[in-house]
Write a protein that holds these residues in place. Structure first.
Motif, PDB file in Angstrom:
ATOM      1  N   GLY A 138      49.235  24.095  38.159  1.00  0.00           N
ATOM      2  CA  GLY A 138      48.519  24.751  36.912  1.00  0.00           C
ATOM      3  C   GLY A 138      49.199  25.871  36.798  1.00  0.00           C
ATOM      4  O   GLY A 138      48.673  27.003  36.527  1.00  0.00           O
ATOM      5  N   GLN A 139      49.774  26.866  37.899  1.00  0.00           N
ATOM      6  CA  GLN A 139      50.379  28.589  38.079  1.00  0.00           C
ATOM      7  C   GLN A 139      52.098  28.194  37.238  1.00  0.00           C
ATOM      8  O   GLN A 139      52.445  28.809  36.181  1.00  0.00           O
ATOM      9  CB  GLN A 139      49.941  28.682  38.995  1.00  0.00           C
ATOM     10  CG  GLN A 139      48.641  29.439  39.647  1.00  0.00           C
ATOM     11  CD  GLN A 139      47.699  29.762  37.723  1.00  0.00           C
ATOM     12  OE1 GLN A 139      48.088  30.614  36.762  1.00  0.00           O
ATOM     13  NE2 GLN A 139      46.734  29.618  37.822  1.00  0.00           N
ATOM     14  N   PRO A 189      53.410  26.093  33.851  1.00  0.00           N
ATOM     15  CA  PRO A 189      53.048  27.193  32.964  1.00  0.00           C
ATOM     16  C   PRO A 189      52.855  28.334  32.573  1.00  0.00           C
ATOM     17  O   PRO A 189      54.329  29.179  31.683  1.00  0.00           O
ATOM     18  CB  PRO A 189      51.623  26.980  33.256  1.00  0.00           C
ATOM     19  CG  PRO A 189      50.899  25.808  33.608  1.00  0.00           C
ATOM     20  CD  PRO A 189      52.187  26.010  35.016  1.00  0.00           C
ATOM     21  N   CYS A 218      49.293  24.120  42.721  1.00  0.00           N
ATOM     22  CA  CYS A 218      49.480  24.977  41.985  1.00  0.00           C
ATOM     23  C   CYS A 218      51.046  25.612  41.035  1.00  0.00           C
ATOM     24  O   CYS A 218      50.791  25.919  40.014  1.00  0.00           O
ATOM     25  CB  CYS A 218      50.335  25.896  43.617  1.00  0.00           C
ATOM     26  SG  CYS A 218      50.637  27.621  43.166  1.00  0.00           S
TER      27      CYS A 218
END
Ligand SMILES: Nc1ncnc2c1ncn2[C@@H]1O[C@H](COP(=O)(O)OP(=O)(O)OP(=O)(O)O)[C@@H](O)[C@H]1O
Ligand SMILES: [Mg+2]
Lengths: 282, 259
Positions: free
Chosen positions: A181-182, A185, A178
């Motif tokens: 990936g989220q 970014p 998490c």
């Protein structure tokens, strides 16, 4: 008796006057420096080494020195800064030790830069034996900008909405996935802004670099991280402290280049911020 | 303790909640709840605000793991396995139990990436284009977005975003889909589309939906559970609950006399 309304107007006027005063002083400064140094700014000025003759003097060594210094500082400070921020925000347990660490990071951000210079001198120049090299300079500046990068990155990570994390977790991902990936970014523009501002601060720093003994007269460009170096602010300082009037003008020309570079960096940071303010608002 | 009337569905249960209590510090938000959720049906959870609907729902996919002050007692069985045990991996559990939230929360990425992020990061063997199209079709949003799969999901309308979130959940091929007031932020038209979609989806998935909208519960659910103050008050066939509820309290709530 003065009514609340009058007080309001009074404070507003005072604020306006001081703002204009500041802008006025800034304009005066720019005007003065421009008049002094503009005639010396040229391509030759960028590509010449310093010289005994003001007309032949240039900032090639200083430009390259600054470039290498900031590059290395970035290489040291960015990964450590982001990793620390991610750890503190996403993984660290909430206990006394962490509160203490947080407090210290905030204090370090407000520590005078000369203190970092002294630390660098003891630790990197003498202790680890890196002498007056780029490595010593970059390591010292890294220590200086790390708290700034950590604080900016933490703010950016804090700003990632909880709903986004929940969305990720609901898909069966680990905290680490998490984060990578989220969270990162999404926080990246904020982190980038912090990094740019921190590095531009590093670019303008003079005191700690003098402290660790960067050279003031350099007629070569550094070839590798163990080479000696000079930087733009030091070169400017060197010229400004000479008796001849002409060198003061050369110094002003150096300031023009330095300011242009800093304005560009700050403008880039502003652009990134503006672009993302439009994008993600969950 | 309030009076209770609980009729167990005769279909096979996928999720079986047994004596579940959820505490936030000292506050008991869910009180000794027993609830059996039947396979391939829509189960609606209704009740006044603060009665513990979301708390119950979030227990089923272990979302409370992220809330340090939350404490759970009792069991929740997913196909016979107690998923509240510490030894159960909550991460892989959530792959089997998807969740759609009250506020649409697409990732700030492209529509395409929104669908694929979950399956890819979990290493599922997939045909990307196929999965994207299939999930978007199932979520009844394919026709609206097929020409702009690589646009940011943030550029979609609220209703479209919510259907994208449903598509993203479907792409993981879960057994159960939990929905927490999925339509509360949407206009009637988008709400209607999502209701149709839920009716489609129950052929393949087991759905649990929290809603404040009585008509919605009546329209789409097969079973309805009425909660009050953390307790399950009445549970049974939706048509029965809405026409001839056993308890006065249920009747009052449904007819809008309180809550
Ligand atoms: N993270 C939390 N920390 C502390 N208390 C919580 C938390 N989440 C819920 N609660 C408490 O648990 C009780 C039930 O809350 P919950 O959100 O489950 O209600 P709800 O039925 O979903 O309400 P609504 O219809 O308004 O969404 C409330 O008293 C609430 O204050
Ligand atoms: Mg709720």
């Amino acid at each position: 008796m003065i009514s609340r309304h009058h007080k309001d107007i009074f404070f507003k006027r005072t604020a306006q006057v001081t703002t204009f005063l500041c802008l006025g002083v800034l304009a005066l400064l720019l005007y003065h420096i421009g008049r002094e140094g503009m005639s010396y700014v040229s391509l030759d000025f960028l590509s010449n080494f310093p010289s005994r003759f003001p007309e032949k003097s240039g900032i090639k060594a200083a430009l390259w020195g600054s470039f290498w210094l900031i590059l290395l500082t970035g290489i040291f400070a960015i990964p450590i800064g982001i990793a620390t921020a991610v750890y503190l925000e996403e993984f660290a347990p909430k206990n006394r030790l962490m509160t203490l660490i947080e407090l210290n990071i905030n204090n370090l951000a407000g520590t005078p830069s000369i203190v970092f210079g002294f630390l660098g001198l003891v630790l990197f120049v003498r202790g680890l034996g890196f002498e007056r090299s780029l490595i010593s300079g970059a390591a010292t500046l890294s220590l200086l900008v790390l708290p700034m990068i950590i604080i900016a990155a933490r703010e950016a990570i804090k700003g990632v909405p909880r709903t986004l994390r929940e969305a990720a977790f609901a898909l069966g991902v680990t905290r680490w996935q998490c984060t990578i990936g989220q969270v990162i970014p999404t926080a990246l523009p904020g982190i980038m802004t912090g990094i740019i501002l921190a590095l531009s601060r590093a670019m303008g720093e003079t005191a700690p670099i003098i402290m660790i003994g960067a050279l003031t007269y350099v007629a070569f460009t550094p070839e590798g991280p163990l080479d000696e170096f000079t930087t733009l602010p030091i070169q400017i300082y060197n010229w400004a402290s000479r008796p001849q009037e002409e060198f003061h003008q050369v110094s002003a020309a150096g300031i023009i280049v330095l300011l242009l570079m800093l304005f560009t960096l700050n403008f880039a940071a502003l652009l990134i911020r503006m672009r993302t303010e439009k994008k993600v608002k969950l | 303790m309030n009076q209770q009337s609980i009729t167990k569905p005769y279909e096979k249960a996928v999720v079986e909640v047994k004596n579940l209590s959820v505490f936030f510090n000292q506050n008991e938000a869910v009180k000794k709840v027993n609830l059996s959720i039947p396979i391939n049906k829509v189960t609606a959870i209704i009740g006044p605000s603060g009665c513990g609907k979301s708390t119950l729902l979030r227990s089923i996919n272990r979302m409370h793991d992220f809330e340090p002050i939350a404490r759970l007692e009792g069991n929740i069985f997913l196909e016979g396995e107690d998923i509240l045990l510490k030894s159960v991996d909550a991460v892989s559990l959530r792959r089997k139990i998807g969740m759609v939230f009250q506020k649409p929360n697409p990732f700030p990425k492209t529509i395409y990436e929104n669908i694929l992020w979950g399956p890819k990061i979990n290493g599922f063997k997939i045909n990307e284009d196929e999965l994207v199209e299939q999930s978007l079709r199932q979520a009844a949003i394919w026709d609206e977005v097929k020409g702009r799969l690589f646009d940011s999901a943030i550029s979609l309308s609220g209703g479209q975003q919510q259907r994208l979130c449903i598509a993203r959940t479907i792409a993981m091929k879960p057994k159960v889909i939990l929905m927490d007031e999925p339509c509360s932020a949407l206009d009637p038209r988008s709400t209607g589309r999502i209701e149709d979609l839920i009716l489609e989806l129950k052929n393949e998935y087991t759905i649990v939906i929290v809603t404040h909208n009585m008509q919605q519960a009546a329209r789409i659910s097969d079973y309805t559970a009425f909660f009050y103050d953390g307790e399950l008050i009445e549970y049974g066939n939706t048509s029965k609950i809405f026409t001839t509820p056993v308890l006065k309290q249920t009747e009052d709530y449904i007819s809008g006399r309180f809550g």
